[in-house]
Design a protein around this motif. Structure first.
Motif, short mmCIF file in Angstrom:
data_model
loop_
_atom_site.label_atom_id
_atom_site.label_comp_id
_atom_site.label_asym_id
_atom_site.label_seq_id
_atom_site.Cartn_x
_atom_site.Cartn_y
_atom_site.Cartn_z
N LEU A 6 1.40 -0.95 -0.04
CA LEU A 6 0.30 -0.15 -0.17
C LEU A 6 0.72 0.99 0.33
O LEU A 6 2.27 1.07 0.13
N VAL A 7 1.07 2.12 -0.90
CA VAL A 7 1.37 3.40 -0.93
C VAL A 7 0.24 4.74 -0.90
O VAL A 7 -0.25 4.43 -1.97
N ASP A 8 0.98 5.11 -0.12
CA ASP A 8 0.31 6.30 0.55
C ASP A 8 1.14 7.55 0.88
O ASP A 8 1.43 7.47 1.43
N ASP A 9 0.39 8.80 0.97
CA ASP A 9 1.63 9.95 1.16
C ASP A 9 0.82 9.75 2.76
O ASP A 9 1.39 11.24 3.44
N GLN A 54 -2.21 10.39 -6.26
CA GLN A 54 -1.87 11.70 -6.24
C GLN A 54 -0.42 12.01 -4.95
O GLN A 54 -1.71 11.92 -3.93
N MET A 55 0.99 12.03 -5.38
CA MET A 55 1.73 12.03 -4.34
C MET A 55 1.88 12.69 -4.57
O MET A 55 2.92 13.68 -5.87
N PRO A 56 3.15 13.81 -3.66
CA PRO A 56 3.75 15.11 -3.49
C PRO A 56 5.45 14.72 -4.60
O PRO A 56 5.10 15.09 -5.44
N THR A 57 5.47 13.89 -4.07
CA THR A 57 7.19 13.16 -5.08
C THR A 57 6.48 12.42 -6.76
O THR A 57 7.74 12.68 -7.08
N ALA A 58 6.00 11.65 -7.04
CA ALA A 58 5.35 11.20 -7.71
C ALA A 58 3.68 10.87 -8.01
O ALA A 58 3.43 10.18 -6.64
N ASP A 59 3.50 10.74 -9.17
CA ASP A 59 1.72 9.87 -8.93
C ASP A 59 1.87 8.55 -9.35
O ASP A 59 2.71 8.00 -9.50
N LEU A 79 -5.71 4.13 -6.06
CA LEU A 79 -6.92 4.46 -4.78
C LEU A 79 -6.60 6.29 -5.26
O LEU A 79 -5.69 6.71 -4.50
N SER A 80 -7.60 6.53 -5.39
CA SER A 80 -7.51 8.40 -5.29
C SER A 80 -8.64 9.38 -5.52
O SER A 80 -10.17 8.18 -5.31
N ALA A 81 -8.56 10.22 -4.39
CA ALA A 81 -9.72 11.31 -4.57
C ALA A 81 -10.33 11.98 -5.80
O ALA A 81 -11.19 12.26 -5.66
N TYR A 82 -9.34 12.00 -6.44
CA TYR A 82 -9.25 12.60 -7.71
C TYR A 82 -9.85 11.54 -9.07
O TYR A 82 -9.34 11.24 -9.39
N GLY A 83 -11.43 11.29 -9.75
CA GLY A 83 -11.92 10.35 -10.15
C GLY A 83 -12.19 10.77 -11.54
O GLY A 83 -13.33 10.07 -12.14
N ASP A 84 -11.61 12.13 -11.89
CA ASP A 84 -11.40 11.79 -13.41
C ASP A 84 -11.83 11.30 -14.52
O ASP A 84 -10.67 10.16 -14.38
N ARG A 85 -11.97 11.45 -15.23
CA ARG A 85 -11.99 10.51 -16.80
C ARG A 85 -10.57 10.15 -17.17
O ARG A 85 -10.37 8.83 -17.39
N GLU A 86 -10.09 11.16 -17.31
CA GLU A 86 -9.09 11.13 -18.43
C GLU A 86 -8.12 10.31 -17.50
O GLU A 86 -6.70 9.93 -17.68
N SER A 87 -7.83 10.69 -15.85
CA SER A 87 -7.26 10.24 -14.81
C SER A 87 -6.94 8.90 -14.98
O SER A 87 -6.46 7.79 -14.83
#
Length: 146
Positions: A6-9, A54-59, A79-87
């Motif tokens: 699991l990787v999360d900032d 989305q993390m500070p040093t790398a996406d 795992l993301s709080a940003y659920g836009d289609r493009e990402s």
């Protein structure tokens, strides 16, 4: 033993995930920075890798692309709080992400997604083992004296 990375900032997210996954009989490794997570890829074999987007040093997609090179059999999830289609499309196409999960998550959905990823990983490993056994048997038959 099934090992999950699991990787999360955000340490509180990692603590919540660890607590949620504790009832499963998995080894859970958590990392709040990408550098340590990268090092761990060289030391351990992971069945499933879950990364924040989305993390500070790398996406997360960049991290998962690297993870795919180092451990191509590991099943990758974002795992993301940003659920836009493009990402989502970027994650799926560039890092071959199995699932895209949103924050905040539904506990049942997240555990089910990781269980499904573990099952898929085990199926791939079993298929690989059967292919190797089949190849060995074929080689024996082809080299059998006639």
């Amino acid at each position: 033993m099934i090992r999950i990375q699991l990787v999360d900032d955000e340490p509180n997210i990692l603590s919540s995930l660890r607590r949620l996954l504790k009832p499963q009989d998995w080894q859970i490794d958590t990392f709040n920075n990408v550098e340590d997570a990268l090092g761990s890829l060289l030391e351990h074999e992971y069945a499933v890798i879950v990364s924040d987007y989305q993390m500070p040093t790398a996406d997360g997609v960049t991290y998962l692309q690297f993870a795919k090179q180092k451990q191509p059999n590991a099943i990758r999830l974002v795992l993301s709080a940003y659920g836009d289609r493009e990402s989502m499309i970027k994650a799926i196409n560039q890092a071959e992400v199995y699932r895209y999960l949103s924050k905040p998550w539904d506990d049942y959905e997240l555990v089910a997604a990781i269980k499904s990823a573990v099952d898929l990983y085990q199926l791939h490993k079993e298929n690989q083992q059967l292919r190797e056994e089949n190849d060995a048997q074929r080689a024996l038959i082809e080299n059998w004296p006639r």
